[in-house]
Design a protein around this motif. Structure first.
Motif, mmCIF file in Angstrom:
data_model
loop_
_atom_site.group_PDB
_atom_site.id
_atom_site.type_symbol
_atom_site.label_atom_id
_atom_site.label_comp_id
_atom_site.label_asym_id
_atom_site.label_seq_id
_atom_site.Cartn_x
_atom_site.Cartn_y
_atom_site.Cartn_z
ATOM 1 N N TYR A 1 11.734 13.239 -7.537
ATOM 2 C CA TYR A 1 11.591 12.000 -6.788
ATOM 3 C C TYR A 1 11.353 10.833 -7.744
ATOM 4 O O TYR A 1 10.697 10.990 -8.788
ATOM 5 N N VAL A 2 11.867 9.668 -7.350
ATOM 6 C CA VAL A 2 11.508 8.413 -8.004
ATOM 7 C C VAL A 2 10.732 7.589 -6.975
ATOM 8 O O VAL A 2 11.227 7.354 -5.861
ATOM 9 N N ALA A 3 9.510 7.187 -7.319
ATOM 10 C CA ALA A 3 8.666 6.396 -6.421
ATOM 11 C C ALA A 3 8.271 5.109 -7.135
ATOM 12 O O ALA A 3 7.829 5.146 -8.283
ATOM 13 N N VAL A 4 8.466 3.976 -6.464
ATOM 14 C CA VAL A 4 8.173 2.675 -7.065
ATOM 15 C C VAL A 4 7.094 1.977 -6.250
ATOM 16 O O VAL A 4 7.247 1.785 -5.040
ATOM 17 N N ASP A 5 5.995 1.623 -6.910
ATOM 18 C CA ASP A 5 4.862 0.973 -6.246
ATOM 19 C C ASP A 5 4.702 -0.431 -6.820
ATOM 20 O O ASP A 5 4.276 -0.609 -7.956
ATOM 21 N N PHE A 6 5.055 -1.457 -6.001
ATOM 22 C CA PHE A 6 4.946 -2.841 -6.441
ATOM 23 C C PHE A 6 3.580 -3.451 -6.095
ATOM 24 O O PHE A 6 3.360 -4.637 -6.347
ATOM 25 N N ASN A 7 2.693 -2.650 -5.491
ATOM 26 C CA ASN A 7 1.373 -3.165 -5.096
ATOM 27 C C ASN A 7 1.543 -4.500 -4.377
ATOM 28 O O ASN A 7 0.904 -5.500 -4.688
ATOM 29 N N GLY B 1 0.791 -1.225 0.000
ATOM 30 C CA GLY B 1 0.000 0.000 0.000
ATOM 31 C C GLY B 1 0.822 1.272 0.000
ATOM 32 O O GLY B 1 0.312 2.340 0.335
ATOM 33 N N SER B 2 2.074 1.194 -0.373
ATOM 34 C CA SER B 2 2.935 2.373 -0.350
ATOM 35 C C SER B 2 4.065 2.188 -1.361
ATOM 36 O O SER B 2 4.196 1.126 -1.986
ATOM 37 N N CYS B 3 4.874 3.237 -1.522
ATOM 38 C CA CYS B 3 5.984 3.211 -2.480
ATOM 39 C C CYS B 3 7.326 3.332 -1.764
ATOM 40 O O CYS B 3 7.417 3.956 -0.702
ATOM 41 N N GLN B 4 8.354 2.757 -2.366
ATOM 42 C CA GLN B 4 9.727 3.089 -2.000
ATOM 43 C C GLN B 4 10.099 4.347 -2.785
ATOM 44 O O GLN B 4 9.939 4.378 -4.016
ATOM 45 N N ILE B 5 10.580 5.362 -2.075
ATOM 46 C CA ILE B 5 10.764 6.678 -2.699
ATOM 47 C C ILE B 5 12.178 7.176 -2.425
ATOM 48 O O ILE B 5 12.690 7.060 -1.314
ATOM 49 N N VAL B 6 12.802 7.770 -3.445
ATOM 50 C CA VAL B 6 14.124 8.379 -3.288
ATOM 51 C C VAL B 6 14.091 9.780 -3.888
ATOM 52 O O VAL B 6 13.542 9.991 -4.980
ATOM 53 N N ARG B 7 14.663 10.706 -3.148
ATOM 54 C CA ARG B 7 14.735 12.103 -3.597
ATOM 55 C C ARG B 7 16.108 12.360 -4.199
ATOM 56 O O ARG B 7 17.134 12.041 -3.610
ATOM 57 N N PHE B 8 16.138 12.938 -5.391
ATOM 58 C CA PHE B 8 17.392 13.275 -6.065
ATOM 59 C C PHE B 8 17.440 14.775 -6.342
ATOM 60 O O PHE B 8 16.409 15.460 -6.376
ATOM 61 N N ASN B 9 18.647 15.270 -6.580
ATOM 62 C CA ASN B 9 18.831 16.682 -6.900
ATOM 63 C C ASN B 9 19.950 16.806 -7.922
ATOM 64 O O ASN B 9 21.104 16.491 -7.631
ATOM 65 N N THR B 10 19.619 17.252 -9.118
ATOM 66 C CA THR B 10 20.642 17.425 -10.152
ATOM 67 C C THR B 10 21.361 18.757 -10.007
ATOM 68 O O THR B 10 22.275 19.044 -10.777
ATOM 69 N N GLU B 11 20.917 19.572 -9.019
ATOM 70 C CA GLU B 11 21.491 20.910 -8.808
ATOM 71 C C GLU B 11 21.410 21.707 -10.107
ATOM 72 O O GLU B 11 20.337 21.964 -10.609
ATOM 73 N N THR B 12 22.547 22.076 -10.694
ATOM 74 C CA THR B 12 22.543 22.942 -11.875
ATOM 75 C C THR B 12 22.401 22.164 -13.173
ATOM 76 O O THR B 12 22.288 22.754 -14.236
ATOM 77 N N THR B 13 22.436 20.844 -13.094
ATOM 78 C CA THR B 13 22.451 20.025 -14.303
ATOM 79 C C THR B 13 21.037 19.693 -14.769
ATOM 80 O O THR B 13 20.181 19.364 -13.973
ATOM 81 N N LYS B 14 20.824 19.784 -16.094
ATOM 82 C CA LYS B 14 19.593 19.287 -16.683
ATOM 83 C C LYS B 14 19.861 17.880 -17.175
ATOM 84 O O LYS B 14 20.894 17.605 -17.782
#
Length: 834
Positions: free
Chosen positions: A250-256, A169-182
């Motif tokens: 963010y990348v969030a993965v929901d495997f249900n 009922g939830s996701c594994q989530i990771v927060r990323f930051n590319t800072e100045t990079t596209k």
């Protein structure tokens, strides 16, 4: 490009502001190591590593070589390689890989050591880093190192899986930051393994790419068959059409996930604050066990000149007043004081505008004579943009007039130049004080352009909050945000320093670490300030309160408590608030304010008041108790229990917290903890008959179960020969609460049943259930622990006594199946042994 002279200053300098003061950098380096040559440092390090076997000393010396001799590629490359060897010797292979990879990626011009490092990586079973991986971003501040190739991999894990976890009922989530990079994001990698049926379920799982507000940018479905069933975990790659991202995402993965199907995602040992659980569009909850082993990668978008234009960050009103000042003591890492830096603030009028005049005075004495540097910045009060800036030291006198499109730079020798700027540019000497105006918070980051008058070049300054820490300095004890400050020129990092900014409303500069030396806060407005500790957001207050105000605050608090007892909560809140204004160091007033707010259902404001109370008095158990009940109301029982325990530690007779702990452990079946906290409760209230009865009952139950961890029942019953082949699961029940996620169902061969799903405990962790597929007319032997496998353990870590569930299924016609006599005797011998 910044000149080599300035680059040298940036690499070693201890600055007033951000980048200036070449004199201090040169002299501090001489005093810190007495001009020790790189050759001698290498000899010392090599001797410590090879002859003394002192890896800690060797690591420190090799690190000095890299820090002090970055321009000497041969020595720096060798030192980096030897660091890898040192960490490999200590068994820290993750660190070893990090440094060997650094040699391969950062020292390509030093072929000898690059080849050796590549060989070491092969020896460790790790692929030598290719160009496509050379710009891997870590969760540390060097995450923004300029990419050397088009491919970029973002990660926070340390390559070492510690545990695995599946979430329903939830996701594994990771927060990323590319800072100045596209980045054109086109891949997510997950380290894990699938559980459940051998054949993957005919359904999809979902990967979300979300923006910084956790709103989905892209939703993608992948088949479960992407993951192999069970076996050793490994990295799985999920490719998709490129998505452009920049800054925070963010990348969030929901495997249900369910008990019978899902994916175990692994995490490392140390959390860095970038992993979460939750669902898109809802604020994620922090995951505090480690960093999810989930990564994101893609191709770097080459930036144009327009991309590089930086806007002004959002600034808060200045936390200082006209006439304020603060003083920092400058010290070498040995603790020797070598000078001081003082900043003062004055209101002035410049070009018809109200401005802050920020004056800096730095005096140093490092054994070669005293040196002095004076700086001055005039900045608009509303925008904080510079109007004028000057620096004067032994290198000369430099002055800059700022306009929207250019900086007019003048030097004392008569030379001048007009430097075009694009976007907002801040004077270098206003940046340190500018940190006090940024809305710092967990994971806060921003970037802006700065202009050091000594170099005459525009640089990019990047700010990132990387931790919250409490810091002791001569001026007192402060809860702080630890800020990483880095400066960049044409994509190359010129320096990286660390500054601690207090998390109270004054946002004082408490400490500054520049490598060779550091600055610490000693005075505010000409005097040392007595302060108290707390967490981020807690008040840090000057202890200068008049006797009259203290008495008035005490009287107001007493009146407020009376109103609170009469349930006049709004009036009590007002009186408590008045007391805190009169005396901001009165923890009793903040505690009362917390309860008045909590009893009105204002839990957020109540939590803030309780937190301030604890900042003033870490032994205020009532405030911890309040935070516990606020956490319980929010459904965070782990946090509630933690606060109740702190309340009891501060005051063992905190009966409200003891009640909460007894209820919690009763619900979770932890009888030992129930007895522990009932004893404390009964000691505090010996005449409480209800508590006495509860304690007697809990002690009796605990005594009855005091023969170790044992099996008390099974399904099916042992030794039965008529078990239906349709039975879907084997269950075992213990006399103790068991460790979640641990079991040893033992056996093998033809007498061990076929698994049919995920093993799990019930909510009280007393009964463990193993789904199975049984065949009619067969004898089964299922062991509970064995001499070599003892993972059925209690919550306290005590292994369960060995047991055997021996049974047989009825034949297809329903008749019983005989169990061989030798198997019966063996099972009984195990089960009946003490």
């Amino acid at each position: 490009m910044v000149t080599n002279r300035i680059f040298g200053l940036l690499a070693n300098i201890f600055i007033s502001g951000v980048i200036s003061c070449a004199i201090l950098a040169q002299n501090a380096a001489q005093a810190a190591d007495n001009a020790v040559s790189v050759e001698l440092l290498m000899q010392k390090a090599y001797y410590a590593q090879r002859s003394e076997g002192d890896m800690e000393k060797a690591i420190d010396l090799y690190s000095q070589v890299i820090a002090q001799n970055a321009a000497d590629r041969q020595y720096a490359g060798q030192a980096c390689f030897e660091l890898g060897q040192c960490y490999q010797t200590t068994g820290d292979n993750a660190k070893a890989v990090e440094y060997f990879r650094k040699v391969v990626t950062d020292y390509k011009d030093v072929e000898k050591w690059q080849a050796k490092a590549a060989a070491k990586l092969t020896e460790l079973g790790v692929e030598a880093v290719s160009d496509s991986d050379s710009s891997t971003l870590q969760h540390q501040v060097n995450q923004t190192d300029s990419p050397k190739t088009e491919n970029l991999v973002l990660k926070h894990d340390d390559d070492t899986p510690a545990e695995k976890y599946s979430i329903a009922g939830s996701c594994q989530i990771v927060r990323f930051n590319t800072e100045t990079t596209k980045l054109l994001l086109d891949e997510v990698r997950i380290f894990g393994s699938r559980y459940g049926e051998a054949k993957a379920p005919n359904e999809d799982f979902t990967v979300y790419i979300c923006d910084e507000k956790f709103k989905p940018i892209k939703e993608m479905n992948f088949p479960y068959s992407k993951f192999s069933r069970r076996g050793a975990a490994k990295w799985y790659s999920l490719k998709f059409a490129p998505i452009e991202v920049s800054g925070v995402f963010y990348v969030a993965v929901d495997f249900n996930a369910e008990s019978t199907k899902g994916v175990y995602v692994y995490y490392d040992k140390e959390p860095s604050g970038y992993s979460f659980t939750g669902s898109p569009n809802v604020k994620p909850e922090g995951f505090d066990k480690g960093d999810w082993m989930v990564r994101a990668s893609g191709k770097v978008v080459k930036q144009t000149t327009q991309d590089a234009v930086l806007s002004a960050p959002h600034l808060l009103p200045a936390p200082w007043s006209d006439g304020d000042s603060f003083k920092l003591d400058i010290k070498l890492k040995t603790g020797v004081s070598i000078g001081s830096l003082t900043y003062s603030f004055t209101t002035v009028e410049k070009s018809g505008r109200q401005c802050w005049q920020i004056a800096g005075e730095q005096v140093t004495d490092v054994g070669t004579g005293k040196t002095r540097q004076d700086t001055l910045v005039v900045a608009d009060k509303e925008t904080y943009r510079p109007v004028y800036g000057s620096t004067e030291n032994t290198l000369g006198s430099f002055a800059a007039d700022y306009s929207e499109k250019s900086v007019a730079l003048k030097v004392k020798d008569g030379t001048s130049q007009n430097i075009a700027v694009d976007g907002v540019v801040y004077d270098n000497e206003q940046v340190l004080c500018m940190l006090r105006m940024l809305p710092l918070a967990d994971n806060y980051a921003c970037k802006f352009n700065i202009f050091p008058v000594l170099s005459g070049q525009v640089l990019e300054c990047q700010i990132k909050v990387i931790a919250t820490e409490t810091v002791n300095v001569p001026a007192g004890k402060y809860p702080c945000y630890k800020v990483a400050l880095s400066c960049w020129s044409n994509g190359a990092k010129a320096l990286e320093h660390y500054i601690w900014v207090s998390s109270d409303d004054k946002r004082n500069i408490v400490k500054y670490d520049a490598g060779a030396a550091e600055m610490v806060l000693t005075q505010i407005n000409g005097q040392a300030s007595a302060v108290v500790a707390g967490g981020p957001g807690a008040s840090v207050v000057a202890a200068v309160v008049s006797r009259e105000d203290k008495k008035a605050a005490q009287a107001l608090a007493a009146a407020a408590w009376k109103l609170w007892g009469q349930q006049n909560l709004a009036e009590a809140q007002e009186k408590f608030t008045q007391a805190t204004v009169k005396d901001p160091s009165n923890d009793n007033a903040f505690q009362g304010l917390g309860w008045a707010l909590f009893n009105q259902g204002k839990n957020i404001e109540a939590a803030e008041a309780f937190t301030k109370c604890i900042a003033l008095n870490p032994k205020n158990s009532a405030a911890f108790n309040g935070l516990g009940y606020i956490a319980r109301a929010g459904g965070d029982m782990d946090k509630a229990v933690d606060n109740w325990k702190k309340a009891v530690e501060a005051f063992p007779g905190a009966t409200a917290s003891l009640s909460g702990l007894v209820d919690y452990y009763t619900e979770n079946g932890d009888d030992e903890q129930v007895v522990k906290y009932l004893k404390l409760w009964y000691k505090a209230e010996p005449n409480n008959t209800e508590v006495a009865e509860k304690l007697k009952a809990a002690q009796g139950k605990d005594s009855a179960q005091g023969k170790g961890v044992q099996v008390i029942s099974t399904n099916p019953e042992v030794y039965s020969g008529s078990v239906p082949a349709t039975l879907e699961a084997i269950e075992v029940t213990f006399n103790a609460t068991m460790k979640n996620g641990g079991w040893s169902w033992t056996g093998g061969g033809d007498t061990y049943p076929e698994s049919a799903g995920s093993i799990s405990y019930d909510s009280k962790r007393r009964t463990c259930r193993m789904p199975v597929r049984l065949q009619p007319g067969k004898v089964y032997w299922v062991g509970i622990n064995s001499p070599s496998h003892k993972n059925f353990k209690s919550a306290k870590g005590e292994p369960a006594q060995r047991y055997v569930i021996l049974f047989a299924t009825a034949a297809a016609d329903g008749s019983p199946t005989d169990i061989p006599q030798d198997m019966l005797e063996s099972a009984r011998a195990i089960n009946e042994s003490k």
